[in-house]
Design an enzyme around this catalytic site. Structure first.
Site, PDB file in Angstrom:
ATOM      1  N   GLY A 178       6.335   5.972   7.729  1.00  0.00           N
ATOM      2  CA  GLY A 178       5.223   7.069   7.594  1.00  0.00           C
ATOM      3  C   GLY A 178       5.185   8.107   8.756  1.00  0.00           C
ATOM      4  N   CYS A 183      13.129  11.299   6.686  1.00  0.00           N
ATOM      5  CA  CYS A 183      13.036  11.274   8.271  1.00  0.00           C
ATOM      6  C   CYS A 183      14.534  11.378   8.820  1.00  0.00           C
ATOM      7  CB  CYS A 183      12.620   9.826   8.431  1.00  0.00           C
ATOM      8  SG  CYS A 183      10.932   9.456   8.004  1.00  0.00           S
ATOM      9  N   LYS A 208       0.944  -1.113   0.082  1.00  0.00           N
ATOM     10  CA  LYS A 208       0.070  -0.007   0.034  1.00  0.00           C
ATOM     11  C   LYS A 208       0.785   1.087   0.112  1.00  0.00           C
ATOM     12  CE  LYS A 208      -2.903   3.277   0.715  1.00  0.00           C
ATOM     13  NZ  LYS A 208      -2.383   4.297   0.549  1.00  0.00           N
ATOM     14  N   GLU A 234       8.928   2.445  11.019  1.00  0.00           N
ATOM     15  CA  GLU A 234       9.987   3.371  10.948  1.00  0.00           C
ATOM     16  C   GLU A 234       9.076   4.859  10.770  1.00  0.00           C
ATOM     17  OE1 GLU A 234      11.823   6.205   9.475  1.00  0.00           O
ATOM     18  OE2 GLU A 234      12.109   5.101   7.785  1.00  0.00           O
ATOM     19  N   GLU A 291       8.239  17.433  13.969  1.00  0.00           N
ATOM     20  CA  GLU A 291       9.242  17.165  12.933  1.00  0.00           C
ATOM     21  C   GLU A 291       8.861  18.191  11.840  1.00  0.00           C
ATOM     22  OE1 GLU A 291      10.825  13.312   9.748  1.00  0.00           O
ATOM     23  OE2 GLU A 291       8.680  13.610  10.850  1.00  0.00           O
TER      24      GLU A 291
END
Length: 455
Positions: free
Chosen positions: A206, A262, A154, A228, A360
């Site tokens: 994600g 990330c 997905k 993650e 973030e």
């Protein structure tokens, strides 16, 4: 609702796809389950042959794959080529090392024979993001398929062409039909797939909200999950560092993939004795980056992948300024061909009590912090809910050991940018997730470590 592929450089729709109906989704799940049963019997040598063929296809078609990534999510073409090559490297790594990684581990006991063997779990659902539309998938795909698992992908809804291309590549490489499939489904359908008893485990890269939702459902169903998630990686610079090298890498580390990574460095923590020079030279370097069409080789920074991401970044920069931070350079949306462009930006003096300090920042925006000592550098670096990666720049052996031991992160790099490597485990701590990808460790995440004892 159609799934759209939109060029972030222009805002124009490239293609649209219909989401799978419930009947089509059921057919794919059934195919995955039956394909996995047969695939377990495929010899490892044949899996490796297919994996090497897959690597060769990627290498031969790097330019086409790079162009597709750039058109769908805006990464500079040079970075897209490197990403494709990295996928090929991962395929070859697992083709060459799977036999070693899957060899049973003999454990001497009082029994005549005792060992641990590694068996595939079954059909694994991978929920993947758009920022590295090939690499994020292949770092799951290569070890999972070599281990004998089947995969369902997905992918992020804004990179459907990349998703379908990956499935097509696996089929052309010789992997059996159904062993790896892309699911063009809405996010609301992910829970149904996780709940399906034919799905054995889930891996997600994600956002934290997405990871929290998947972890909660997987836990309720008692299914294995690897997550993650976000990162707010520190980049620490101490007086003994080679400042030329550190600044060059700081610019690259903050603007890799247009700042949408990330493990991109996001918080630059600099000792007071070199802070002023670092700020000045780093800001000039950010100013000098070429922003524009990502299909041009000379472009350093392209557009953000989505309009929503651009708007969120703009709001975060405003929140920094409203909280009393100093805007050194940049800070504005750029009007370039109706694309999602934002100026490379440097902000200093953000209060640690400001709400945005805990977030973030996904885009070419760097936050600078002045510190007085190693202790303070570590304190600021760890003062975040995230713990994905960290890099420290120092030639002092004592400082190096302090950073290695005390930084709360899944990876610590000394005098180097944080990066993923197929040979090394990759993952985070705290709200950056749990579990590991890559290396033998990542391969074993989706295997049954079966203890065998023969009396």
């Amino acid at each position: 609702m159609p799934i759209l592929s939109i060029n972030p450089s222009t805002g124009k729709t490239l293609r649209h796809f219909d989401a799978l109906t419930q009947e089509q989704l059921e057919a794919k799940l059934a195919l995955a389950a039956s394909a996995w049963k047969a695939y377990q019997e495929v010899p490892l040598e044949h899996r490796a042959l297919c994996m090497r063929k897959l690597a060769s296809l990627i290498e031969d078609e790097t330019e086409e794959l790079a162009r597709l990534m750039t058109l769908e999510m805006g990464k500079p073409i040079r970075a897209a080529r490197a990403e494709a090559q990295k996928c090929a490297t991962a395929c070859r790594f697992y083709a060459e090392n799977a036999a070693k990684f899957l060899t049973s581990e003999v454990v001497p006991t009082e029994a005549s024979s005792s060992y641990v063997r590694f068996d595939p779990l079954g059909v694994i659902l991978a929920v993947m993001p758009w920022n590295f539309p090939l690499w994020q998938v292949f770092r799951f795909l290569a070890p999972a398929l070599m281990a004998g698992n089947a995969g369902l992908l997905k992918h992020a809804s804004n990179v459907p062409q990349c998703a379908l291309t990956i499935e097509a590549l696996t089929r052309r490489a010789g992997f059996p039909r159904g062993v790896f499939q892309a699911l063009l489904i809405e996010s609301s359908d992910v829970a149904k797939v996780i709940e399906d008893p034919r799905v054995a485990a889930i891996t997600l890269t994600g956002s934290n909200p997405a990871g929290s939702a998947v972890a909660a459902q997987a836990g309720k169903l008692i299914k294995k999950a690897v997550l993650e998630l976000g990162g707010s990686d520190p980049f620490i610079v101490m007086p003994s560092a080679d400042l030329n090298v550190a600044i060059d890498n700081a610019i690259k580390a903050r603007t890799i993939n247009n700042g949408q990574s990330c493990i991109a460095a996001k918080r630059f923590i600099v000792h007071e004795s070199i802070y002023n020079e670092f700020q000045e030279r780093f800001s000039v370097g950010m100013d000098n980056l070429k922003v524009g069409d990502p299909l041009l080789d000379e472009t350093d920074v392209g557009p953000l992948a989505t309009l929503k991401g651009l708007e969120e970044l703009e709001a975060q920069v405003k929140a920094c300024i409203d909280a009393g931070a100093l805007l050194i350079t940049g800070g504005e949306r750029m009007l370039v061909d109706q694309g999602n462009y934002f100026e490379p930006t440097v902000i200093a003096g953000l209060s640690r009590t400001a709400p945005v300090y805990r977030e973030e920042i996904f885009g070419p925006v760097a936050l600078l912090f002045r510190v007085h000592s190693v202790d303070e550098a570590i304190e600021v670096a760890n003062d975040t809910p995230f713990g994905l990666g960290a890099s420290a720049w120092t030639h002092d052996p004592v400082e190096q050991q302090r950073f290695v031991a005390d930084l709360q992160a899944g990876s610590v790099f000394i005098n180097a940018m944080v990066a993923s490597d197929p040979r090394l485990p990759f993952g985070g701590v705290k709200q950056s997730g749990f579990g590991r990808e890559l290396s033998a460790v990542g391969m074993h995440e989706f295997m049954n470590r079966k203890t065998v004892v023969v009396a």
